[in-house]
Enzyme design. Structure first.
Site, PDB file in Angstrom:
ATOM      1  N   HIS A 197      10.609  -8.955   0.002  1.00 27.75           N
ATOM      2  CA  HIS A 197      10.316  -7.532  -0.184  1.00 27.75           C
ATOM      3  C   HIS A 197      11.592  -6.715   0.000  1.00 27.75           C
ATOM      4  CE1 HIS A 197       8.444  -3.592   0.633  1.00 27.75           C
ATOM      5  NE2 HIS A 197       7.399  -4.071  -0.015  1.00 27.75           N
ATOM      6  N   PHE A 203       6.100   1.938  -4.875  1.00 28.84           N
ATOM      7  CA  PHE A 203       7.502   2.173  -4.549  1.00 28.84           C
ATOM      8  C   PHE A 203       8.021   3.555  -4.962  1.00 28.84           C
ATOM      9  CE2 PHE A 203       7.089  -2.456  -4.969  1.00 28.84           C
ATOM     10  CZ  PHE A 203       7.479  -2.832  -3.687  1.00 28.84           C
ATOM     11  N   ASP A 240       0.851  -1.177   0.000  1.00 22.54           N
ATOM     12  CA  ASP A 240       0.000   0.000   0.000  1.00 22.54           C
ATOM     13  C   ASP A 240       0.890   1.231   0.000  1.00 22.54           C
ATOM     14  OD1 ASP A 240       0.879  -0.445   2.578  1.00 22.54           O
ATOM     15  OD2 ASP A 240      -1.085  -0.412   3.507  1.00 22.54           O
ATOM     16  N   TYR A 292       3.049   4.695   0.646  1.00 25.40           N
ATOM     17  CA  TYR A 292       3.783   5.238   1.785  1.00 25.40           C
ATOM     18  C   TYR A 292       2.842   6.131   2.597  1.00 25.40           C
ATOM     19  CZ  TYR A 292       7.941   4.019  -1.013  1.00 25.40           C
ATOM     20  OH  TYR A 292       8.892   3.370  -1.763  1.00 25.40           O
TER      21      TYR A 292
END
Length: 266
Positions: free
Chosen positions: A227, A113, A100, A102
């Site tokens: 991740h 990202f 989700d 930032y």
């Protein structure tokens, strides 16, 4: 423009929705987005693909409008909320699934990202992506987090959940986004070429949330690893070489390569 102000489809404000700069985002509110036709929110072929979940999308937009009306800051800002769907569905060559947005104000820009090009320092997950990009392809890390160049080449940077309350990570999970992004991922995987075969693309799945969509991808090549978060990057993300792998898989399918190098400045 306050949340209660009308924004009519076809108005100059709605026509300019795709061109808004980050600092102009407040001219359009979530309530206004909820009233716009789907074809003014996303690219035309995405509008067709997302039509079956349009009601769910309207419900999510209504929820975000209520969040804003209650005084909560919702991220990303309205003009960036559906940014991942503004490049044509037909052009998607690589799918990168995030979690989700930032939750830090000013960071989320609607692409997984990525952050606004003026954000300093960049988030640590993105810094780790740049480290792996350097180790994989020898491309020097950038000081900015604008990944728009990737999106322009058909890299779909899609968060599984596409909004968040400022300062509250994971706060918009189980509010409807999962069904919408599942439909989007299925639409990418279900595309067909003129001869009826699957449209070539590669999926890059980083972390458990991303791995959960694997069943939606059919026979598409998948690159899966840990991740890039500082908590997990050393447990399989570093050394995974996702960028060179993606290009090799694209070439094997006759779909060219992605130029992963980003401009020194946004």
């Amino acid at each position: 423009m306050p949340e209660s102000d009308p924004l009519q489809p076809g108005s100059p404000e709605s026509d300019a929705l795709f061109e808004l700069e980050p600092r102009a985002a407040e001219t359009v509110g979530f309530a206004q987005l909820a009233r716009l036709p789907l074809t003014e929110l996303v690219a035309p072929d995405w509008a067709e693909a997302l039509a079956p979940v349009e009601d769910a999308l309207r419900e999510v937009l209504a929820f975000l409008a209520a969040e804003a009306a209650d005084g909560h800051e919702v991220l990303p800002p309205p003009s960036y909320l559906l940014r991942a769907f503004r490049q044509p569905l037909a052009g998607v060559r690589v799918l990168i699934v995030g979690q989700d947005p930032y939750p830090t104000p000013g960071h989320a820009v609607g692409l997984s990202f990525a952050v606004d090009g003026r954000t300093r320092p960049i988030p640590r997950s993105l810094a780790n992506i740049y480290k792996e990009l350097d180790a994989d392809l020898g491309l020097a890390p950038r000081i900015h987090g604008d990944l728009g160049r990737w999106a322009e080449q058909g890299v779909l940077l899609l968060n599984r959940v596409m909004s968040v309350r400022s300062g509250a990570a994971r706060s918009h999970r189980n509010r409807g986004w999962e069904a919408i992004t599942a439909a989007a991922i299925s639409a990418v995987a279900d595309r067909r070429t003129a001869d009826g075969g699957p449209t070539p693309f590669v999926a890059i799945l980083w972390g458990r949330d991303a791995w959960s969509v694997r069943a939606l991808l059919g026979t598409a090549p998948v690159i899966a690893s840990a991740h890039p978060s500082p908590l997990s990057a050393s447990r399989g993300f570093f050394g995974s070489r996702p960028f060179s792998q993606a290009n090799a898989l694209l070439q094997a399918q006759g779909n060219g390569t992605v130029d992963w190098e980003l401009p020194p400045l946004p």
